[in-house]
Motif scaffolding. Sequence first.
Motif, PDB file in Angstrom:
ATOM      1  N   TYR A 208    -175.969  82.226   8.204  1.00 11.06           N
ATOM      2  CA  TYR A 208    -176.538  81.576   9.382  1.00 11.06           C
ATOM      3  C   TYR A 208    -177.828  82.275   9.802  1.00 11.06           C
ATOM      4  O   TYR A 208    -178.017  83.466   9.558  1.00 11.06           O
ATOM      5  CB  TYR A 208    -175.581  81.644  10.574  1.00 11.06           C
ATOM      6  N   GLU A 235    -179.493  78.913  18.889  1.00  6.46           N
ATOM      7  CA  GLU A 235    -179.353  77.846  17.901  1.00  6.46           C
ATOM      8  C   GLU A 235    -178.937  78.482  16.580  1.00  6.46           C
ATOM      9  O   GLU A 235    -179.593  79.415  16.103  1.00  6.46           O
ATOM     10  CB  GLU A 235    -180.659  77.069  17.714  1.00  6.46           C
ATOM     11  N   VAL A 237    -178.613  78.028  12.731  1.00  5.69           N
ATOM     12  CA  VAL A 237    -179.238  77.185  11.713  1.00  5.69           C
ATOM     13  C   VAL A 237    -178.642  77.521  10.359  1.00  5.69           C
ATOM     14  O   VAL A 237    -178.583  78.684   9.959  1.00  5.69           O
ATOM     15  CB  VAL A 237    -180.769  77.400  11.671  1.00  5.69           C
ATOM     16  N   THR A 238    -178.186  76.508   9.631  1.00  4.48           N
ATOM     17  CA  THR A 238    -177.693  76.687   8.267  1.00  4.48           C
ATOM     18  C   THR A 238    -178.361  75.672   7.368  1.00  4.48           C
ATOM     19  O   THR A 238    -178.585  74.529   7.760  1.00  4.48           O
ATOM     20  CB  THR A 238    -176.162  76.539   8.191  1.00  4.48           C
ATOM     21  N   GLN A 241    -176.397  72.021   5.305  1.00  5.24           N
ATOM     22  CA  GLN A 241    -175.917  70.943   6.150  1.00  5.24           C
ATOM     23  C   GLN A 241    -175.406  69.766   5.342  1.00  5.24           C
ATOM     24  O   GLN A 241    -174.589  68.986   5.823  1.00  5.24           O
ATOM     25  CB  GLN A 241    -177.033  70.476   7.082  1.00  5.24           C
ATOM     26  N   SER A 249    -171.410  65.482  13.898  1.00  5.46           N
ATOM     27  CA  SER A 249    -172.337  65.227  14.994  1.00  5.46           C
ATOM     28  C   SER A 249    -171.726  64.360  16.087  1.00  5.46           C
ATOM     29  O   SER A 249    -172.235  64.309  17.198  1.00  5.46           O
ATOM     30  CB  SER A 249    -173.605  64.560  14.450  1.00  5.46           C
ATOM     31  N   GLN A 283    -173.033  70.070  15.674  1.00  7.75           N
ATOM     32  CA  GLN A 283    -174.227  70.296  14.867  1.00  7.75           C
ATOM     33  C   GLN A 283    -175.038  69.014  14.731  1.00  7.75           C
ATOM     34  O   GLN A 283    -174.493  67.921  14.595  1.00  7.75           O
ATOM     35  CB  GLN A 283    -173.844  70.814  13.486  1.00  7.75           C
ATOM     36  N   ASN A 284    -176.342  69.172  14.761  1.00 11.46           N
ATOM     37  CA  ASN A 284    -177.243  68.032  14.636  1.00 11.46           C
ATOM     38  C   ASN A 284    -178.463  68.460  13.837  1.00 11.46           C
ATOM     39  O   ASN A 284    -179.168  69.397  14.218  1.00 11.46           O
ATOM     40  CB  ASN A 284    -177.656  67.526  16.023  1.00 11.46           C
ATOM     41  N   GLY A 286    -178.698  70.121  11.076  1.00 10.70           N
ATOM     42  CA  GLY A 286    -178.642  71.493  10.583  1.00 10.70           C
ATOM     43  C   GLY A 286    -178.680  72.550  11.659  1.00 10.70           C
ATOM     44  O   GLY A 286    -178.708  73.746  11.353  1.00 10.70           O
ATOM     45  N   LYS A 287    -178.681  72.154  12.942  1.00 12.45           N
ATOM     46  CA  LYS A 287    -178.727  73.123  14.033  1.00 12.45           C
ATOM     47  C   LYS A 287    -177.534  72.922  14.959  1.00 12.45           C
ATOM     48  O   LYS A 287    -177.098  71.801  15.190  1.00 12.45           O
ATOM     49  CB  LYS A 287    -180.025  72.984  14.834  1.00 12.45           C
ATOM     50  N   GLN A 288    -177.023  74.027  15.465  1.00 17.29           N
ATOM     51  CA  GLN A 288    -175.896  73.988  16.381  1.00 17.29           C
ATOM     52  C   GLN A 288    -176.246  74.803  17.619  1.00 17.29           C
ATOM     53  O   GLN A 288    -176.556  75.991  17.524  1.00 17.29           O
ATOM     54  CB  GLN A 288    -174.635  74.537  15.707  1.00 17.29           C
ATOM     55  N   HIS A 289    -176.223  74.151  18.771  1.00 11.66           N
ATOM     56  CA  HIS A 289    -176.640  74.789  20.020  1.00 11.66           C
ATOM     57  C   HIS A 289    -175.442  75.453  20.694  1.00 11.66           C
ATOM     58  O   HIS A 289    -174.362  74.874  20.791  1.00 11.66           O
ATOM     59  CB  HIS A 289    -177.254  73.750  20.956  1.00 11.66           C
TER      60      HIS A 289
END
Length: 301
Positions: A208, A235, A237-238, A241, A249, A283-284, A286-289
């Motif tokens: 990550y 955030e 990021v991976t 995805q 999502s 996740q949206n 490739g990003k997860q808040h």
Amino acid sequence: MEHASIGIIQLIECPSIYELMACPHFHWQHIPLLELWREKEGCDGYPRTILESYRPGNCIDIFKEALSGNTVDYNGEMIPLPFNLEILKWVKETQKVLSHAKVPSGVKFYNIYGINLETPHSVCYGSEEAPVTNIQDLRFFQPKYICVDGDGTVPAESAKADGLHAEARVAVPGEHRGILCEHHVFRILKHWLRAGEPDPFYNPINDYVILPTAFEMESHHEKGLQVTSLKEEWEIVTKDQDDLDDTVSSRKPLVSSISVSQGGSNKHSLRSEAHATVIVHPQNEGKQHVELNAISVSVDA
């Protein structure tokens, strides 16, 4: 023809086959076993089926007997191929050398090993209904394997037990050879070698990148109380995805809270109290808040 025969024997009797045998001196969490269902005569004279178990180091006699009549047909010539005790001696010497090996000073050692694949660990020949009656027929039986987590060839327990001073050990889902083509592995190597632009937020263990996007902290006094509030956002990021479920999502955010309090001078008063809430959004792209909100209240001394 003689040289060809010798060549084929050397090829088949590769030391690596013997080196794959479980090391008898390793402190296994679960000891690998060779199990045999065998038919033996009981005290009453009637045959009985029993399950015999052999630990590493105690199964050599079984291998010797099972392969005593083993041969290979090479261009019409039957070449004997028994269990080779000379190669076994080489393997034991290799194990001794490796057990005392040390990384030279100034050299950093890293270990990347594969996981998430069923890997043979113990083996069982025969069954209660069809026991092994002749050890020399063992090589014709279809064995049943007891598997553990690993890369399909080497158990993870063994792969991570390098016995060396490692800077890091990272498990990556992947197959014994195919792991070399995993993008995760390339990103880890790039990170360790500091190739290209270094990313201080990259975590090679979980692959990550965690980017802090907001940080707010306030503290004030009010009527003998100190109130501190904290808000932090990241955030995650991976790059993998594409491997994630398409329905991720559409899921709802995950919310978790915790409260901690500390007593005051008497049992009816509180000295301090803190509450924290973590919200993990779906996740949206490739990003997860992730959001963290916390507040603490304490009595001034």
